[in-house]
Enzyme design. Structure first.
Site, short mmCIF file in Angstrom:
data_model
loop_
_atom_site.label_atom_id
_atom_site.label_comp_id
_atom_site.label_asym_id
_atom_site.label_seq_id
_atom_site.Cartn_x
_atom_site.Cartn_y
_atom_site.Cartn_z
N LEU A 22 -0.08 2.61 2.95
CA LEU A 22 1.17 2.37 2.23
C LEU A 22 1.80 3.71 1.92
O LEU A 22 1.09 4.70 1.68
CB LEU A 22 0.92 1.62 0.92
CG LEU A 22 0.36 0.19 0.97
CD1 LEU A 22 0.15 -0.33 -0.44
CD2 LEU A 22 1.29 -0.73 1.74
N ASP A 23 3.13 3.77 1.91
CA ASP A 23 3.81 4.99 1.48
C ASP A 23 3.40 5.31 0.05
O ASP A 23 3.04 4.42 -0.74
CB ASP A 23 5.33 4.81 1.54
CG ASP A 23 5.84 4.74 2.97
OD1 ASP A 23 5.09 5.13 3.89
OD2 ASP A 23 6.98 4.31 3.16
N LYS A 24 3.48 6.56 -0.31
CA LYS A 24 3.03 7.02 -1.63
C LYS A 24 3.68 6.25 -2.77
O LYS A 24 3.02 5.86 -3.74
CB LYS A 24 3.31 8.52 -1.78
CG LYS A 24 2.79 9.12 -3.09
CD LYS A 24 3.01 10.63 -3.12
CE LYS A 24 2.45 11.22 -4.40
NZ LYS A 24 2.63 12.69 -4.45
N ARG A 37 11.67 0.24 5.08
CA ARG A 37 12.69 1.10 4.48
C ARG A 37 13.81 1.40 5.47
O ARG A 37 15.00 1.33 5.13
CB ARG A 37 12.04 2.39 3.98
CG ARG A 37 11.02 2.16 2.87
CD ARG A 37 10.12 3.38 2.68
NE ARG A 37 10.90 4.55 2.31
CZ ARG A 37 10.41 5.79 2.30
NH1 ARG A 37 9.14 6.01 2.66
NH2 ARG A 37 11.16 6.81 1.93
#
Length: 295
Positions: free
Chosen positions: A123-125, A227
């Site tokens: 997962l992105d930060k 995104r």
């Protein structure tokens, strides 16, 4: 949110100096810089993260004093209460925003909860929610194969800028690296030969005056896929300063409001169906309460 129009006499002034002049002296330079870096400032509708940005006459500056950087969830490297599922092969964790999925410190802390974990996906930060680990290499290989065969059904909750005209849709294209921004890679739509196939299906769950809640179902798992795809349809995720610099919504969150909400699949070893959900974090619930009023 405070709002100003830059006068002709203020043209050429740096953003940090402009804000210091407009906001009472109780706001220190360090605090103002932290707020700017936390996506709390917009110039002409675009998020600005550099305190040294130079303003011009007529520029519209918006600044959210209430969004303190330390108001975001405090980072805790590992909490037993965040374990969503565990058996002899699988470990599923509700990752808080602000932690890197592959951080050595994070993995070391997880090993205090369970002796061996191997990351299955990332997962992105800033993205919160479901993060899956295998306890054995055999399980990791089996789950990666399930992802490859598109047998894992994922649902993400996103709060997006503006309200889509349709109730559902899909984005299907090829994604590749197109630029660098603040030391990070930016991804976007490219021709077939230069990218990887990516598909995201989405549905509108709730409308607000300036924003909306979408449920997104990524059929593939490319870097920054949701995104990029939501930005591509004109509705970037709120707080996403990489793919949504310009915002119609007046609310400025301290992070990208994307949450890995649920996952469903057949357990490779037990052959039992699993459906796991991660509760929505407080910062997203707070946003929903503040801006998800009927339009």
């Amino acid at each position: 949110m405070k709002h100003w129009i830059v006068s002709s006499s203020e043209s050429g002034v740096k953003l940090i100096d402009f804000l210091k002049n407009k906001i009472p002296s109780t706001s220190s330079t360090r605090k103002l810089k932290r707020l700017i870096e936390s996506n709390c400032c917009q110039i002409n509708g675009r998020t600005e993260r550099f305190a040294s940005a130079v303003l011009g006459s007529g520029d519209e500056v918006r600044f959210l004093m209430e969004a303190e950087p330390d108001a975001a969830p405090k980072l805790t490297l590992a909490e037993r209460a965040r374990i969503l599922y565990e058996d002899t092969d699988l470990f599923i964790y509700n990752k808080p925003p602000g932690l890197s999925s592959d951080s050595p410190a994070f993995h070391k802390a997880l090993k205090e909860l369970t002796p061996h974990v191997e990351l299955i996906h990332r997962l992105d930060k800033e993205t919160s929610g479901i993060l899956m680990f295998a306890k054995t290499s055999k399980m990791r290989e089996a789950m990666i194969e399930e992802f490859r065969r598109k047998k894992v059904i994922k649902t993400y909750l996103a709060i997006v800028d503006g309200v889509p005209a349709k109730n559902k849709g899909a984005v299907d294209n090829y994604l590749g690296k197109i630029a660098e921004y603040q030391g990070q890679s930016l991804w976007g739509s490219v021709i077939h030969e230069k990218g990887l196939h990516a598909r995201t299906e989405w549905e509108l769950k709730k409308k607000g005056k300036e924003a909306a809640i979408l449920y997104c179902h990524p059929i593939t798992g490319r870097t920054h896929q949701i995104r990029v795809h939501l930005s591509g349809i004109g509705h970037p995720i709120l707080g996403d300063h990489q793919y949504g610099k310009k915002s119609r919504c007046s609310y400025v969150p301290s992070r990208c409001l994307l949450h890995a909400l649920s996952v469903s699949f057949i357990h490779p070893m037990t052959k039992e169906p699993l459906h796991i959900e991660a509760e929505i974090p407080e910062d997203i619930l707070k946003t929903i309460q503040q801006i998800m009023q009927p339009g």
